[in-house]
Design a protein around this motif. Structure first.
Motif, PDB file in Angstrom:
ATOM      1  N   LYS A  18       0.818  -1.204   0.000  1.00 55.98           N
ATOM      2  CA  LYS A  18       0.000   0.000   0.000  1.00 55.98           C
ATOM      3  C   LYS A  18       0.852   1.254   0.000  1.00 55.98           C
ATOM      4  CE  LYS A  18      -4.099  -2.029   2.112  1.00 55.98           C
ATOM      5  NZ  LYS A  18      -5.065  -1.945   3.209  1.00 55.98           N
ATOM      6  N   ASN A  19       2.115   1.115  -0.070  1.00 59.64           N
ATOM      7  CA  ASN A  19       3.032   2.250  -0.088  1.00 59.64           C
ATOM      8  C   ASN A  19       3.580   2.383  -1.493  1.00 59.64           C
ATOM      9  OD1 ASN A  19       5.378   3.897   0.209  1.00 59.64           O
ATOM     10  ND2 ASN A  19       5.179   3.573   2.429  1.00 59.64           N
ATOM     11  N   ARG A  20       3.275   3.494  -2.106  1.00 60.10           N
ATOM     12  CA  ARG A  20       3.694   3.652  -3.487  1.00 60.10           C
ATOM     13  C   ARG A  20       5.201   3.746  -3.634  1.00 60.10           C
ATOM     14  NH1 ARG A  20      -0.109   8.538  -5.195  1.00 60.10           N
ATOM     15  NH2 ARG A  20       0.407   9.100  -3.057  1.00 60.10           N
ATOM     16  N   ARG A  21       5.817   4.409  -2.659  1.00 61.65           N
ATOM     17  CA  ARG A  21       7.259   4.500  -2.750  1.00 61.65           C
ATOM     18  C   ARG A  21       7.907   3.123  -2.631  1.00 61.65           C
ATOM     19  NH1 ARG A  21       8.317   9.166   1.574  1.00 61.65           N
ATOM     20  NH2 ARG A  21       6.742   7.899   2.634  1.00 61.65           N
ATOM     21  N   LEU A  22       7.360   2.323  -1.748  1.00 63.18           N
ATOM     22  CA  LEU A  22       7.894   0.952  -1.597  1.00 63.18           C
ATOM     23  C   LEU A  22       7.680   0.140  -2.872  1.00 63.18           C
ATOM     24  CD1 LEU A  22       9.200  -1.131   0.278  1.00 63.18           C
ATOM     25  CD2 LEU A  22       6.921  -1.712   1.107  1.00 63.18           C
TER      26      LEU A  22
END
Length: 821
Positions: A18-22
């Motif tokens: 759910k983390n776009r950067r991840l």
């Protein structure tokens, strides 16, 4: 945002997908893995698998970092198997290096997560405090834009937080307070003097448009690197406090204005205590203008001084102890008509004093009631005098010493006190109350004009008090002189007197004394005309002076020639005698032990400008307070007497032949000169002169020629000396010259030489020319010596000159030993 919501946000960070950067980092790892499979074995992208792992430390949780590290390790193993290099030494070293990088990244992520969680927890606590506080709390960015406002904002200022988000505090500040806010921001921005918190009292605009006072506290927030990250601003409503302060300030200003406007002095003193706590003095901490004016000082000079520094007599007078006692009791100190020897006015004055304790201070006011006290004393004395007068009046009424009457002109009746009957020898019942009977008893010569004068005086309202003298018949048939003083008490509409009251005083004896005095004065005038004595009288207060005929004659004036005698009289006084006369007049006023003065002075007679000597005798009349009222005196011309005295004096002091001073006069003048010399230190010389061979001149030319020689010698010496010097004949041929104020003995010798040469000129006589020489002995007058010693020293010097050959000047110094030629 609640604490539960904050923790939910933190938990979301653990969900990797759910983390776009991840996801971006995972995608970059997949791309690198695909490229590594496509490229030849010689080109290895193994190191790039770990770059996302390192980057994730900046934002990812430890689990997310571990996930990326696991993916990087999986791709590393897969590529090693694909190319067959997995178990080679170099490949294993690379794998181990990646594992180390992964471990370090996970460690850093753990540390960052802990710091983040701690910061979130701290922020949550601050939010909870801000949300539940009555004050308004604002979070602002470094450019002072507000990005969060506490829920208390609507309650305090009526604004919704959304109205303030994105704005600056300056939007809501009163325009007069904007410079103060900018100064506050400038203090926060001062890096050289960094203080985390600053505070100002400023006005903020309420939602209803009014402005309210707030205490604004601004705290700068810095990150771990020391950079400014924002501000926390606290707003506390102090409207009521400011109003209270303003009301207190207004009240104090009103109190100050009230105290400053008071006529009575008022000061505020604070107690000064010693180590044991006892009060030893007071210090001025406030004073109104009246207090400064009374103490003859300014407020700046008074404040800070102690009571005993300004008014030390408080201690000796006991007033300081009164103030100290006032500090120990609740009731105020009240002193009336308190006697105090004032330090500034240097006299005893009376004061009403009020003092009351206020905490450690003493509120103290006073009023100088010296005039009131003196007026009260005078009133008491006047009351006592009035009582005494009433007693005397009662005594006079009872014993008939004072005669009183009251006339009623409507009924033509008069009330008489017993005194009138006693004055005139009548018994009660001998005299009726009829006004006509009083008129019938008047002397026939007085009856007509008395009745007219009384009617005229009583009809004039402006002169309702009247005084008349007349004669009235005694019971024995004689007539008694009466002075009648009365006052009209009431008039009718036609200005006619209705009622009057008055007194009768028997002045028969004074009238008889006046007649006797008049006769004596007439005799005195006749005697004064015969003796040439002039009489004068001077009113000291008005300076009105009167002269008799002889006084005008003495001054060579026609009677009435001077309009104002006393001021004009001074012009006739001889100029050298005016100071003496002024001193006499001053002495008359100051000297109260005698009323009789005598003096002589000179005048310049008006008609012939002759200087005349006047003898004056003065008698002084004073009031009960010894103040001069009147001078009476006589003047007598004593010019002839003075001239005779002067001639006798001159004869007694002068040598008959030469006209010089004789021996007695010379001795007296030298004696006074010695005394003056001792007081003022002047140098004075004595010249002892002897005519050489004078006996031979008498024998050869005769005594007449000898007398002529003496006269000429005296004339020559007298012409050569100064006016303040003098010469005398003390023997047959011996002359004495006294020189005053000489510079030295040598100076005196030089003058003696001139005299010797002057006298040496031949003297013409009836017997022919006579040659003459002079031998002179010179010495200076010494202090503490007698006249005999002085003359003996000069005589010795002269005889030494004789022995040396005559016709010379010999000087002597003290002690007497060797002569100086």
């Amino acid at each position: 945002m609640t604490a539960g919501g904050q923790w939910q946000q933190i938990n979301v960070r653990f969900k990797p997908f759910k983390n776009r950067r991840l996801l971006g980092l995972l995608a970059s790892q997949v791309v690198v893995f695909w490229l590594d499979l496509q490229l030849p074995p010689a080109i290895s992208l193994l190191a790039y698998y770990w770059v996302p792992v390192v980057l994730s430390v900046l934002f990812a949780t430890p689990i997310q970092v571990l996930l990326l590290a696991g993916v990087a390790l999986s791709f590393t193993i897969a590529v090693g198997l694909y190319w067959g290099d997995l178990f080679s030494a170099g490949y294993l070293v690379r794998m181990i290096g990646g594992a180390v990088i992964a471990a370090i990244a996970v460690y850093l992520a753990v540390q960052r997560q802990r710091e983040t969680e701690a910061r979130f927890q701290l922020e949550e606590r601050y939010r909870l405090l801000a949300e539940n506080a009555s004050d308004v709390v604002l979070f602002a960015q470094s450019d002072h834009r507000i990005h969060w406002a506490s829920p208390s904002l609507p309650l305090v200022l009526g604004w919704n937080p959304e109205d303030w988000i994105g704005t600056r505090l300056s939007v809501f500040i009163h325009r007069q307070d904007a410079p103060a806010l900018e100064a506050l921001y400038a203090q926060l921005a001062d890096l050289a003097n960094r203080v985390s918190r600053h505070e100002k009292n400023l006005r903020l605009r309420h939602h209803d448009g009014d402005y309210r006072w707030f205490a604004i506290r601004i705290t700068a927030v810095y990150d771990t690197t020391g950079r400014l990250s924002g501000y926390v601003k606290g707003l506390r409503d102090i409207q009521d406090q400011v109003r209270s302060q303003q009301a207190l300030a207004a009240e104090r200003a009103q109190l100050r204005a009230t105290l400053d406007s008071l006529i009575d002095p008022h000061v505020l003193l604070t107690a000064i205590r010693e180590e044991q706590g006892n009060i030893i003095d007071f210090r001025y901490i406030d004073a109104n203008p009246a207090a400064c004016l009374y103490n003859r000082t300014s407020r700046d000079k008074l404040i800070g001084k102690t009571l005993l520094q300004i008014l030390p007599a408080h201690q000796a007078s006991g007033l300081l102890d009164q103030y100290i006692q006032a500090m120990t009791r609740p009731e105020p100190l009240i002193l009336n008509d308190y006697a105090y020897s004032h330090d500034i006015y240097l006299e005893e004055r009376r004061f009403d004093i009020r003092a009351v304790r206020i905490d450690e201070s003493l509120s103290y006011t006073w009023r100088d009631v010296t005039d009131r006290y003196q007026a009260a004393q005078q009133l008491a004395e006047a009351k006592e005098r009035y009582q005494q007068l009433a007693q005397r009046w009662e005594f006079a009424m009872d014993f008939g010493d004072l005669a009183i009457y009251e006339s009623d002109y409507r009924t033509q009746k008069v009330f008489y006190s017993p005194g009138i009957l006693k004055q005139l020898g009548y018994q009660p019942g001998d005299w009726s109350e009829s006004l006509n009977e009083w008129l019938q008893r008047l002397h026939p010569e007085d009856r007509i004009w008395i009745e007219q004068d009384l009617q005229s005086a009583r009809a004039d309202r402006n002169q309702s008090i009247y005084t008349i003298e007349y004669r009235i018949q005694h019971r024995d048939g004689s007539y008694r002189w009466i002075i009648d003083r009365g006052k009209v008490l009431a008039y009718d509409d036609e200005n006619r007197p209705l009622r009057s009251i008055g007194t009768h005083i028997d002045i028969t004896e004074s009238k008889q004394a006046e007649e006797a005095l008049s006769r004596a004065n007439q005799k005195m005038r006749m005697a004064s005309l015969a003796a040439g004595i002039g009489f004068w009288e001077l009113d000291w207060v008005t300076e009105h002076c009167s002269w008799d005929a002889q006084m005008w004659k003495l001054y060579g004036l026609e009677p009435g020639a001077l309009e104002e005698i006393y001021p004009s009289w001074w012009q006739f006084v001889y100029p050298d005698d005016r100071d003496q006369m002024q001193q006499l007049m001053a002495g008359i006023q100051a000297q109260t032990t005698t009323n009789f003065f005598e003096h002589d002075f000179r005048i310049i007679r008006a008609n012939d400008q002759q200087v005349r000597h006047i003898y004056s005798s003065i008698y002084v009349t004073r009031d009960p307070q010894d103040q001069v009222l009147r001078l009476s005196g006589v003047n007598l011309d004593i010019t002839n007497q003075k001239r005779a005295e002067q001639e006798l004096t001159q004869q007694a002091q002068t040598d008959e032949l030469t006209g010089l001073f004789n021996r007695r006069a010379a001795i007296a003048k030298i004696q006074s000169l010695c005394e003056l010399d001792r007081r003022h230190g002047e140098a004075n010389a004595v010249l002892f002169c002897d005519l050489d061979h004078f006996k031979n001149i008498n024998d050869y030319y005769g005594h007449a020629a000898g007398d002529a020689v003496l006269k000429v010698t005296a004339e020559r010496i007298q012409s050569a000396i100064r006016s303040n010097d003098f010469a005398a004949r003390i023997g047959g041929d011996e002359l004495l010259v006294v020189l005053r104020g000489v510079q030295s003995l040598e100076n005196a010798v030089a003058i003696a030489e001139k005299l010797r040469h002057l006298v040496a000129e031949p003297v013409p006589t009836d017997a022919g020319l006579v040659d003459l020489t002079l031998t002179i002995g010179v010495t200076l007058i010494q202090s503490e010596e007698t006249i005999d010693t002085l003359i003996a020293r000069a005589d010795t010097a002269m005889y030494q000159g004789k022995q040396a050959g005559r016709d010379r000047v010999i000087s002597f110094t003290c002690p007497l030993n060797t002569p100086d030629h």
